[in-house]
Design a protein around this motif. Structure first.
Motif, PDB file in Angstrom:
ATOM      1  N   TYR A 198      29.818  70.597 -10.642  1.00 35.34           N
ATOM      2  CA  TYR A 198      29.856  71.777 -11.499  1.00 35.34           C
ATOM      3  C   TYR A 198      29.351  72.988 -10.728  1.00 35.34           C
ATOM      4  O   TYR A 198      28.357  72.893  -9.994  1.00 35.34           O
ATOM      5  CB  TYR A 198      28.968  71.590 -12.735  1.00 35.34           C
ATOM      6  CG  TYR A 198      29.521  70.642 -13.767  1.00 35.34           C
ATOM      7  CD1 TYR A 198      30.275  71.105 -14.839  1.00 35.34           C
ATOM      8  CD2 TYR A 198      29.279  69.269 -13.671  1.00 35.34           C
ATOM      9  CE1 TYR A 198      30.778  70.231 -15.797  1.00 35.34           C
ATOM     10  CE2 TYR A 198      29.779  68.389 -14.624  1.00 35.34           C
ATOM     11  CZ  TYR A 198      30.530  68.881 -15.679  1.00 35.34           C
ATOM     12  OH  TYR A 198      31.029  68.016 -16.620  1.00 35.34           O
ATOM     13  N   VAL A 199      30.011  74.105 -10.895  1.00 37.42           N
ATOM     14  CA  VAL A 199      29.492  75.384 -10.432  1.00 37.42           C
ATOM     15  C   VAL A 199      29.150  76.194 -11.676  1.00 37.42           C
ATOM     16  O   VAL A 199      30.033  76.504 -12.490  1.00 37.42           O
ATOM     17  CB  VAL A 199      30.504  76.128  -9.546  1.00 37.42           C
ATOM     18  CG1 VAL A 199      29.988  77.521  -9.203  1.00 37.42           C
ATOM     19  CG2 VAL A 199      30.754  75.336  -8.265  1.00 37.42           C
ATOM     20  N   ALA A 200      27.869  76.491 -11.816  1.00 40.51           N
ATOM     21  CA  ALA A 200      27.384  77.216 -12.983  1.00 40.51           C
ATOM     22  C   ALA A 200      27.172  78.682 -12.637  1.00 40.51           C
ATOM     23  O   ALA A 200      26.555  79.000 -11.619  1.00 40.51           O
ATOM     24  CB  ALA A 200      26.071  76.607 -13.476  1.00 40.51           C
ATOM     25  N   GLY A 201      27.703  79.555 -13.472  1.00 46.26           N
ATOM     26  CA  GLY A 201      27.473  80.982 -13.283  1.00 46.26           C
ATOM     27  C   GLY A 201      28.451  81.667 -12.363  1.00 46.26           C
ATOM     28  O   GLY A 201      28.210  82.812 -11.954  1.00 46.26           O
ATOM     29  N   ALA A 202      29.564  81.014 -12.019  1.00 43.55           N
ATOM     30  CA  ALA A 202      30.556  81.653 -11.146  1.00 43.55           C
ATOM     31  C   ALA A 202      31.150  82.871 -11.844  1.00 43.55           C
ATOM     32  O   ALA A 202      31.570  82.800 -12.999  1.00 43.55           O
ATOM     33  CB  ALA A 202      31.662  80.670 -10.783  1.00 43.55           C
ATOM     34  N   ARG A 203      31.184  83.979 -11.137  1.00 43.18           N
ATOM     35  CA  ARG A 203      31.776  85.185 -11.718  1.00 43.18           C
ATOM     36  C   ARG A 203      33.302  85.158 -11.636  1.00 43.18           C
ATOM     37  O   ARG A 203      33.970  85.865 -12.386  1.00 43.18           O
ATOM     38  CB  ARG A 203      31.208  86.415 -11.018  1.00 43.18           C
ATOM     39  CG  ARG A 203      29.715  86.590 -11.308  1.00 43.18           C
ATOM     40  CD  ARG A 203      29.109  87.764 -10.600  1.00 43.18           C
ATOM     41  NE  ARG A 203      27.663  87.812 -10.838  1.00 43.18           N
ATOM     42  CZ  ARG A 203      26.826  88.563 -10.142  1.00 43.18           C
ATOM     43  NH1 ARG A 203      27.287  89.333  -9.156  1.00 43.18           N
ATOM     44  NH2 ARG A 203      25.536  88.542 -10.410  1.00 43.18           N
ATOM     45  N   ARG A 204      33.838  84.386 -10.714  1.00 46.56           N
ATOM     46  CA  ARG A 204      35.273  84.132 -10.664  1.00 46.56           C
ATOM     47  C   ARG A 204      35.458  82.611 -10.668  1.00 46.56           C
ATOM     48  O   ARG A 204      35.703  81.977  -9.647  1.00 46.56           O
ATOM     49  CB  ARG A 204      35.904  84.771  -9.426  1.00 46.56           C
ATOM     50  CG  ARG A 204      35.919  86.295  -9.476  1.00 46.56           C
ATOM     51  CD  ARG A 204      36.642  86.886  -8.275  1.00 46.56           C
ATOM     52  NE  ARG A 204      38.039  86.426  -8.214  1.00 46.56           N
ATOM     53  CZ  ARG A 204      38.860  86.721  -7.195  1.00 46.56           C
ATOM     54  NH1 ARG A 204      38.419  87.474  -6.187  1.00 46.56           N
ATOM     55  NH2 ARG A 204      40.101  86.281  -7.192  1.00 46.56           N
ATOM     56  N   PRO A 205      35.313  82.011 -11.850  1.00 43.72           N
ATOM     57  CA  PRO A 205      35.322  80.542 -11.926  1.00 43.72           C
ATOM     58  C   PRO A 205      36.588  79.899 -11.392  1.00 43.72           C
ATOM     59  O   PRO A 205      36.560  78.754 -10.934  1.00 43.72           O
ATOM     60  CB  PRO A 205      35.122  80.268 -13.420  1.00 43.72           C
ATOM     61  CG  PRO A 205      35.473  81.549 -14.115  1.00 43.72           C
ATOM     62  CD  PRO A 205      35.115  82.638 -13.167  1.00 43.72           C
ATOM     63  N   GLY A 206      37.712  80.625 -11.428  1.00 43.54           N
ATOM     64  CA  GLY A 206      38.935  80.046 -10.905  1.00 43.54           C
ATOM     65  C   GLY A 206      38.835  79.696  -9.435  1.00 43.54           C
ATOM     66  O   GLY A 206      39.436  78.714  -8.982  1.00 43.54           O
ATOM     67  N   LEU A 207      38.070  80.488  -8.666  1.00 46.90           N
ATOM     68  CA  LEU A 207      37.890  80.185  -7.252  1.00 46.90           C
ATOM     69  C   LEU A 207      37.119  78.885  -7.061  1.00 46.90           C
ATOM     70  O   LEU A 207      37.411  78.105  -6.151  1.00 46.90           O
ATOM     71  CB  LEU A 207      37.160  81.337  -6.557  1.00 46.90           C
ATOM     72  CG  LEU A 207      37.944  82.642  -6.419  1.00 46.90           C
ATOM     73  CD1 LEU A 207      37.040  83.729  -5.837  1.00 46.90           C
ATOM     74  CD2 LEU A 207      39.176  82.445  -5.538  1.00 46.90           C
ATOM     75  N   ALA A 208      36.121  78.637  -7.910  1.00 49.82           N
ATOM     76  CA  ALA A 208      35.372  77.384  -7.832  1.00 49.82           C
ATOM     77  C   ALA A 208      36.249  76.205  -8.225  1.00 49.82           C
ATOM     78  O   ALA A 208      36.207  75.139  -7.598  1.00 49.82           O
ATOM     79  CB  ALA A 208      34.136  77.460  -8.721  1.00 49.82           C
ATOM     80  N   ARG A 209      37.064  76.398  -9.244  1.00 45.48           N
ATOM     81  CA  ARG A 209      37.964  75.319  -9.640  1.00 45.48           C
ATOM     82  C   ARG A 209      38.982  75.032  -8.540  1.00 45.48           C
ATOM     83  O   ARG A 209      39.421  73.890  -8.361  1.00 45.48           O
ATOM     84  CB  ARG A 209      38.660  75.675 -10.966  1.00 45.48           C
ATOM     85  CG  ARG A 209      37.707  75.650 -12.172  1.00 45.48           C
ATOM     86  CD  ARG A 209      38.463  75.670 -13.480  1.00 45.48           C
ATOM     87  NE  ARG A 209      39.158  76.936 -13.702  1.00 45.48           N
ATOM     88  CZ  ARG A 209      38.625  77.999 -14.304  1.00 45.48           C
ATOM     89  NH1 ARG A 209      37.375  77.947 -14.752  1.00 45.48           N
ATOM     90  NH2 ARG A 209      39.330  79.098 -14.481  1.00 45.48           N
ATOM     91  N   GLY A 210      39.347  76.082  -7.788  1.00 48.31           N
ATOM     92  CA  GLY A 210      40.252  75.882  -6.665  1.00 48.31           C
ATOM     93  C   GLY A 210      39.654  75.036  -5.556  1.00 48.31           C
ATOM     94  O   GLY A 210      40.382  74.525  -4.695  1.00 48.31           O
ATOM     95  N   MET A 211      38.327  74.877  -5.559  1.00 49.31           N
ATOM     96  CA  MET A 211      37.648  74.005  -4.603  1.00 49.31           C
ATOM     97  C   MET A 211      37.386  72.620  -5.191  1.00 49.31           C
ATOM     98  O   MET A 211      36.716  71.794  -4.579  1.00 49.31           O
ATOM     99  CB  MET A 211      36.325  74.631  -4.157  1.00 49.31           C
ATOM    100  CG  MET A 211      36.459  75.940  -3.398  1.00 49.31           C
ATOM    101  SD  MET A 211      37.459  75.840  -1.896  1.00 49.31           S
ATOM    102  CE  MET A 211      36.582  74.616  -0.937  1.00 49.31           C
ATOM    103  N   GLY A 212      37.898  72.371  -6.399  1.00 49.84           N
ATOM    104  CA  GLY A 212      37.742  71.056  -7.022  1.00 49.84           C
ATOM    105  C   GLY A 212      36.565  70.930  -7.962  1.00 49.84           C
ATOM    106  O   GLY A 212      36.286  69.836  -8.459  1.00 49.84           O
TER     107      GLY A 212
END
Length: 472
Positions: free
Chosen positions: A416-430
């Protein structure tokens, strides 16, 4: 309990279970005491090297010498930092041996990192050292210099070996290194220093890649992995092409980059002597059974430079490295929660090819599929030019970071990445994304079906430990 996690340019407060185990450098009371006089200890090590004659007996008038040292990524800048202590001592010994200053080259062993500016050399080497040799004799290693790299074929393990030509041209090559905890092969220093810092991307791609990183012996961090064997074989192939083997001066560092011990001489002897003390510094036992959840705080700026917590590739590398370090304190498939700003600032000045590498990753099913794109990106003329002339990281560095990030996928049930301001970029990393750490913990609790055991490492900007649970 409330825990302050590094996040972006500041911190955020996360509410964790009261029985969470929180690892901070200042609470690690197991660390050995730093040397009371690192200058004297360094001189003693140089006077009685391990497996080698002293430097003063290896060279003389007319000799040429190369001294390679690590970049700013680790080692400290305080007055008694290892580089600032050992380099003046070595120059003094070379003076006594009759070596002329114009025959001494200082090479920053950056590998695929960005080159260092002269002002940065002054910061972590000291003005006296920078001014001690002709300006042209203080240089960064250049892994793409067509006139500065020698192709040595392959190592005993079949890996390609390219070497900085200065090593073959010098009568003696000295390595100044740090024996510090490292997710890549257990420790920095030793043969890791030349095999990653003074070679080429093709050589580094032989081990900083899935074929080595995704083996069972790479996680947790270990000095007995195939990865480490590759570093040794590459370093030994370099030595076979040199007039004499490397003379190494490694310091074991504590969590504040102070010397715990200094060892000089032949690399195999220095590794054998320094690793036990480095293990005592690096390995930390944490109370209780293995944790179900690892919580980390990822700042924007640390280790490789500005942008680590905002550049999604570097952010995920930090997550994977944290899993490697903490593996023996975690259940087999833990949940990992990283508080990271992940706002899309790739810092394209220092990491020019990273956005392009991220886009290519989106076409892949698995991080290991990126190997099909090595030639396309790692040889791109624009990225190579930025590495050589504009203080940018080499394009293959992005691949190596993606591969380390993939370890988190291999060794966790969810990231989980919590607090991402551009969450789509984190989801792009899986990764999965949540607005807060607490929301991620709630999802982890649902996955487990019970209250999780939590291990937290709030500050990744601090020198890290390799963690082991005290109970099975």
């Amino acid at each position: 309990m409330q825990v302050e996690l590094e996040y972006g340019d500041g911190h955020l407060t996360a509410e964790l279970p009261d029985d969470s185990v929180v690892v901070r450098p200042e609470t690690a009371t197991h660390e050995p005491e730093p040397l009371p006089d690192p200058v004297a200890a360094t001189r003693e090590a140089l006077a009685a090297p391990l497996g080698s004659d002293p430097v003063t007996e290896l060279v003389g008038p007319g000799s040429t010498v190369t001294i390679a040292f690590p970049d700013r990524v680790k080692g400290g800048t305080q007055a008694t930092a290892h580089r600032k202590v050992v380099l003046p001592a070595l120059l003094e010994q070379l003076d006594r041996a009759g070596v002329r200053r114009e025959n001494i080259r200082l090479v920053c062993a950056i590998g695929l990192h960005r080159k260092n500016r002269r002002a940065e050399f002054v910061d972590y080497l000291g003005r006296a050292v920078v001014d001690a040799v002709p300006e042209a004799n203080l240089v960064n290693h250049d892994a793409e210099d067509p006139n500065g790299i020698i192709d040595l074929g392959t190592s005993a393990l079949g890996d390609p070996v390219g070497m900085n030509a200065a090593l073959a041209e010098s009568d003696l090559s000295i390595l100044v290194g740090h024996t510090a905890g490292n997710p890549y092969g257990g420790f920095s220093g030793g043969y890791k220093m030349p095999s990653t810092g003074l070679t080429t991307w093709r050589s580094i791609a032989s081990h900083h890649a899935p074929r080595s990183l995704y083996r069972d012996d790479f996680v947790p961090a270990s000095t007995t992995s195939r990865f480490r064997e590759q570093l040794t074989a590459i370093g030994q192939r370099m030595e076979a092409a040199m007039p004499r083997p490397f003379f190494s001066v490694d310091a074991v560092l504590d969590s504040r980059s102070r010397q715990l011990g200094v060892y000089a001489g032949a690399i195999p002897d220095v590794e054998r002597a320094s690793w036990p003390l480095a293990t005592a510094r690096t390995d930390l036992r944490v109370p209780g059974p293995p944790a179900d959840v690892l919580v980390i705080g990822v700042p924007r700026n640390f280790h490789y430079g500005a942008g680590m917590g905002s550049n999604p590739i570097l952010m995920t590398q930090a997550i994977g490295a944290s899993v490697v370090r903490a593996k023996k304190a975690l259940v087999e498939k833990p949940v990992v929660i990283a508080a990271a700003v992940c706002d899309g600032w790739f810092n394209e000045t220092e990491f020019p090819p990273y956005a392009a590498a991220y886009d290519v990753l989106q076409q892949c099913q698995h991080p290991s599929d990126m190997r099909e794109y090595h030639e396309q990106l790692a040889t791109d003329p624009e990225w190579i030019y930025r590495y050589r002339h504009h203080y940018g990281y080499h394009p293959f560095h992005a691949f190596s970071m993606i591969y380390m990030g993939g370890i988190a996928r291999e060794h966790s049930s969810a990231v989980y990445v919590a607090g991402a301001r551009r969450p789509g970029l984190a989801r792009g990393m899986g990764a999965r994304t949540t607005a807060t750490v607490e929301e991620a913990l709630a999802e982890a609790t649902a996955i487990l079906g019970r209250k999780p055991r939590v291990l937290a490492v709030p500050r990744l900007s601090s020198p890290a430990f390799h963690l082991t649970a005290t109970e099975e």
